[in-house]
Design an enzyme around this catalytic site. Structure first.
Site, PDB file in Angstrom:
ATOM      1  N   LYS A  22     -30.579  51.031   7.001  1.00 57.70           N
ATOM      2  CA  LYS A  22     -31.100  52.367   7.334  1.00 57.70           C
ATOM      3  C   LYS A  22     -30.982  53.301   6.129  1.00 57.70           C
ATOM      4  O   LYS A  22     -31.923  53.994   5.784  1.00 57.70           O
ATOM      5  CB  LYS A  22     -30.307  52.960   8.514  1.00 57.70           C
ATOM      6  N   ASN A  23     -29.809  53.299   5.485  1.00 53.24           N
ATOM      7  CA  ASN A  23     -29.568  54.271   4.416  1.00 53.24           C
ATOM      8  C   ASN A  23     -30.324  53.947   3.129  1.00 53.24           C
ATOM      9  O   ASN A  23     -30.302  54.741   2.186  1.00 53.24           O
ATOM     10  CB  ASN A  23     -28.067  54.387   4.128  1.00 53.24           C
ATOM     11  N   CYS A 126     -25.751  64.002  11.957  1.00 53.10           N
ATOM     12  CA  CYS A 126     -24.484  63.756  12.644  1.00 53.10           C
ATOM     13  C   CYS A 126     -23.541  64.945  12.471  1.00 53.10           C
ATOM     14  O   CYS A 126     -23.456  65.533  11.392  1.00 53.10           O
ATOM     15  CB  CYS A 126     -23.793  62.534  12.045  1.00 53.10           C
ATOM     16  N   ARG A 131     -21.838  69.722   6.265  1.00 50.21           N
ATOM     17  CA  ARG A 131     -22.464  68.855   5.268  1.00 50.21           C
ATOM     18  C   ARG A 131     -23.476  69.693   4.502  1.00 50.21           C
ATOM     19  O   ARG A 131     -24.646  69.730   4.823  1.00 50.21           O
ATOM     20  CB  ARG A 131     -23.109  67.651   5.952  1.00 50.21           C
ATOM     21  N   ASP A 316     -18.411  55.112   6.263  1.00 45.27           N
ATOM     22  CA  ASP A 316     -19.215  54.687   7.418  1.00 45.27           C
ATOM     23  C   ASP A 316     -18.607  53.495   8.155  1.00 45.27           C
ATOM     24  O   ASP A 316     -19.139  53.062   9.177  1.00 45.27           O
ATOM     25  CB  ASP A 316     -20.649  54.341   6.969  1.00 45.27           C
ATOM     26  N   ARG A 408     -29.901  55.359  16.707  1.00 41.85           N
ATOM     27  CA  ARG A 408     -30.305  55.908  15.415  1.00 41.85           C
ATOM     28  C   ARG A 408     -30.035  54.905  14.300  1.00 41.85           C
ATOM     29  O   ARG A 408     -30.714  54.942  13.269  1.00 41.85           O
ATOM     30  CB  ARG A 408     -29.526  57.198  15.110  1.00 41.85           C
TER      31      ARG A 408
HETATM   32  C1  UD1 Z   1     -24.816  59.316   2.846  1.00 44.75           C
HETATM   33  C2  UD1 Z   1     -25.067  58.395   4.008  1.00 44.75           C
HETATM   34  C3  UD1 Z   1     -23.923  58.477   5.007  1.00 44.75           C
HETATM   35  C4  UD1 Z   1     -22.590  58.220   4.300  1.00 44.75           C
HETATM   36  C5  UD1 Z   1     -22.428  59.120   3.073  1.00 44.75           C
HETATM   37  C6  UD1 Z   1     -21.200  58.791   2.248  1.00 44.75           C
HETATM   38  C7  UD1 Z   1     -27.475  58.308   4.178  1.00 44.75           C
HETATM   39  C8  UD1 Z   1     -28.684  58.638   4.960  1.00 44.75           C
HETATM   40  N1  UD1 Z   1     -26.305  58.763   4.645  1.00 44.75           N
HETATM   41  O1  UD1 Z   1     -24.747  60.633   3.365  1.00 44.75           O
HETATM   42  O2  UD1 Z   1     -24.161  57.499   6.014  1.00 44.75           O
HETATM   43  O3  UD1 Z   1     -21.550  58.488   5.198  1.00 44.75           O
HETATM   44  O4  UD1 Z   1     -23.573  58.979   2.217  1.00 44.75           O
HETATM   45  O5  UD1 Z   1     -21.214  57.475   1.859  1.00 44.75           O
HETATM   46  O6  UD1 Z   1     -27.547  57.639   3.181  1.00 44.75           O
HETATM   47  N2  UD1 Z   1     -21.649  67.310  -0.251  1.00 44.75           N
HETATM   48  C9  UD1 Z   1     -21.550  68.608  -0.678  1.00 44.75           C
HETATM   49  N3  UD1 Z   1     -22.697  69.223  -1.103  1.00 44.75           N
HETATM   50  C10 UD1 Z   1     -23.903  68.604  -1.125  1.00 44.75           C
HETATM   51  C11 UD1 Z   1     -23.973  67.248  -0.696  1.00 44.75           C
HETATM   52  C12 UD1 Z   1     -22.812  66.633  -0.262  1.00 44.75           C
HETATM   53  O7  UD1 Z   1     -20.482  69.213  -0.683  1.00 44.75           O
HETATM   54  O8  UD1 Z   1     -24.896  69.216  -1.508  1.00 44.75           O
HETATM   55  C13 UD1 Z   1     -20.406  66.641   0.218  1.00 44.75           C
HETATM   56  C14 UD1 Z   1     -20.517  66.189   1.655  1.00 44.75           C
HETATM   57  O9  UD1 Z   1     -20.219  67.223   2.559  1.00 44.75           O
HETATM   58  C15 UD1 Z   1     -19.492  65.066   1.690  1.00 44.75           C
HETATM   59  C16 UD1 Z   1     -19.614  64.459   0.298  1.00 44.75           C
HETATM   60  O10 UD1 Z   1     -20.219  65.454  -0.510  1.00 44.75           O
HETATM   61  O11 UD1 Z   1     -18.226  65.602   1.843  1.00 44.75           O
HETATM   62  C17 UD1 Z   1     -20.438  63.212   0.235  1.00 44.75           C
HETATM   63  O12 UD1 Z   1     -21.729  63.457   0.760  1.00 44.75           O
HETATM   64  P1  UD1 Z   1     -22.963  62.539   0.366  1.00 44.75           P
HETATM   65  O13 UD1 Z   1     -22.482  61.406  -0.475  1.00 44.75           O
HETATM   66  O14 UD1 Z   1     -24.046  63.383  -0.214  1.00 44.75           O
HETATM   67  O15 UD1 Z   1     -23.407  61.957   1.780  1.00 44.75           O
HETATM   68  P2  UD1 Z   1     -24.873  61.862   2.377  1.00 44.75           P
HETATM   69  O16 UD1 Z   1     -25.821  61.475   1.308  1.00 44.75           O
HETATM   70  O17 UD1 Z   1     -25.151  63.036   3.204  1.00 44.75           O
END
Ligand code: UD1
Length: 429
Positions: A22-23, A126, A131, A316, A408
């Site tokens: 999915k990711n 989620c 986030r 995850d 999902r």
């Molecule tokens: C992706 C995955 C999710 C997984 C996560 C971490 C997808 C669709 N989702 O989520 O399943 O749990 O990686 O492996 O691929 N953050 C900020 N500012 C930002 C962006 C992120 O502070 O602009 C923080 C987030 O709140 C979190 C951390 O950075 O604490 C990591 O987030 P990120 O790696 O970006 O996760 P996702 O890409 O949302």
């Protein structure tokens, strides 16, 4: 609303085919906005999030076709989707579509890169802590994009196109890296992404972009270099296996005991989690085109785990591992460093008899001899599957409500587990 009923206690034996990730599928589908040619994606999982993203892309003007069933295919075999963004008519992604899935926010990158403008609602997804998207916007601003927030929308403008830039992320972010990578492919000049996420899904996206004509080196390391090109073209790409689905079923087998081969997947995508399972007392081995997971008779040992960006232990899989540790001998400390508030499964696991105490960013799990079935509520995608794992080992019946969270992210979950001997059924309301 559907619910899932599990009668626990049966070991798992057999073969589970692993779906496309999915990711990886979601950013790959979004990357189709970068070209006016057709992008053909194979092995796309049949999931609610994929369908939701197709609706969002359709709203921008992307046509898609899904090929019909071919000989030997079942409804669990990944689908082939062709995406055609030759006539994008709308660069705005509205609230009612984006609010349901966080990753859909990432359309901002290809839209701004190809059309010089984008307007995207702030995301949903989620409920696992705040986030934010500040790092995604930081990356775009570094490339010369002007950002304004208007009425809950991020309005991005770069009328003269994007400029290559140095983007040093203050923390590792998968979403930020995806966005930087996509945007930089069409920027003028060279972009260097420092402290980039190293997740295999980033590599999968980069490989597809390279086939589309992008110039990218270093994907899979902390430093990615992208030389912008004037245009990208179509290609065909097969979505990588889902490492989280792989790890989830590995933990299910660890929990129930039995012998299962996870097919169409690769151990190197989740080596850290597999090593942890070995420490727990589960036999894990690489086999042709997959992974064999095997536990007969031996008890489970408690192991401490801290989640980390790849190649660390994935956040995850944290909830699933916690479910496993509820039955292990001794005490396990599970620390969550990626997302705050990602412990909503704790109170549901407690309903089954688990003994878990929260201590800041850690959960202390005291293994118990038995879990007992109960009605429980799915709260987010990975948390809900941890309840399935617990239910498979609990005495009696466990009923999981709000299973739309599972739909999902887990393709044909009941069928895959059911064929291996689990007593699991979906009850449609
Ligand atoms: C992706 C995955 C999710 C997984 C996560 C971490 C997808 C669709 N989702 O989520 O399943 O749990 O990686 O492996 O691929 N953050 C900020 N500012 C930002 C962006 C992120 O502070 O602009 C923080 C987030 O709140 C979190 C951390 O950075 O604490 C990591 O987030 P990120 O790696 O970006 O996760 P996702 O890409 O949302």
């Amino acid at each position: 609303m559907d619910r899932i009923k599990i009668t626990g206690g049966a070991p798992l034996n057999g073969v589970i085919p692993i779906s496309g990730a999915k990711n990886a599928a979601l950013p790959l589908m979004i990357a189709s906005l970068l070209t006016g040619d057709t992008l053909e994606l194979r092995n796309v999982p049949r999931l609610a999030d994929v369908n939701q993203l197709l609706r969002i892309l359709g709203n921008h003007g992307i046509d898609h076709t899904i090929t019909g069933k071919r000989p030997g295919q079942t409804s669990e075999t990944g689908q082939t989707i062709r995406l055609d963004a030759s006539s994008v008519i709308d660069t705005c992604a509205p609230y009612d579509l984006v609010s349901r899935m966080r990753a859909s926010f990432w359309v901002i990158a290809p839209l701004i890169a190809r059309f010089g403008e984008a307007c995207v609602s702030m995301p949903g997804g989620c409920a696992i802590g705040t986030r934010p998207v500040d790092l995604l916007l930081f990356a775009l601003e570094r490339m010369g994009v002007r950002i304004e927030i208007e009425g809950g929308y991020v309005v991005a403008r770069a009328p003269k196109g994007l400029k290559g830039a140095e983007i040093a992320f203050p923390k590792v972010t998968v979403s930020g890296t995806h966005v930087a990578l996509m945007a930089a492919t069409l920027a003028d000049g060279t972009t260097v992404v420092e402290n980039a996420a190293r997740e295999p899904e980033i590599v999968d996206l980069a490989e597809c972009l390279i086939k589309m004509g992008a110039k990218i080196t270093g994907a899979g390391t902390s430093r990615i270099v992208i030389d912008g090109v004037a245009r990208l073209h179509g290609t065909t790409h097969t979505v990588m296996p889902d490492r989280i689905e792989t790890g989830t079923y590995a933990m299910a087998v660890a929990m129930t005991g039995g012998d299962v081969t996870l097919e169409n997947t690769r151990p190197e995508f989740l080596q850290n989690a597999l090593d942890v399972l070995s420490q727990v007392g589960v036999e894990v081995s690489a086999v042709n085109d997959g992974i064999r997971v095997h536990r007969n008779g031996t008890g489970l040992r408690s192991v401490d785990v801290t989640t980390d960006p790849f190649p660390g232990f994935p956040t995850d899989l944290q909830a699933q591992f916690m479910a496993l540790m509820t039955r292990a001998e001794g005490t396990s400390r599970i620390r969550e460093t990626i997302f705050e508030n990602r412990f909503m499964h704790v109170q549901e696991l407690a309903r089954l008899g688990a003994q878990i105490r929260l201590d800041g960013d850690a959960a202390i799990v005291q293994g118990v001899e038995r879990l007992k079935g109960a009605p429980v509520m799915a709260t987010d995608l990975r948390a809900s599957v941890s309840l399935v794992i617990a239910g498979l080992a609990a005495e009696g019946e466990t009923e999981i409500h709000r299973v739309y969270h599972l739909d999902r992210g887990f393709e044909a979950l009941e069928a895959k587990l059911g064929r291996c001997g689990a007593r699991i059924e979906r009850i449609s309301a």
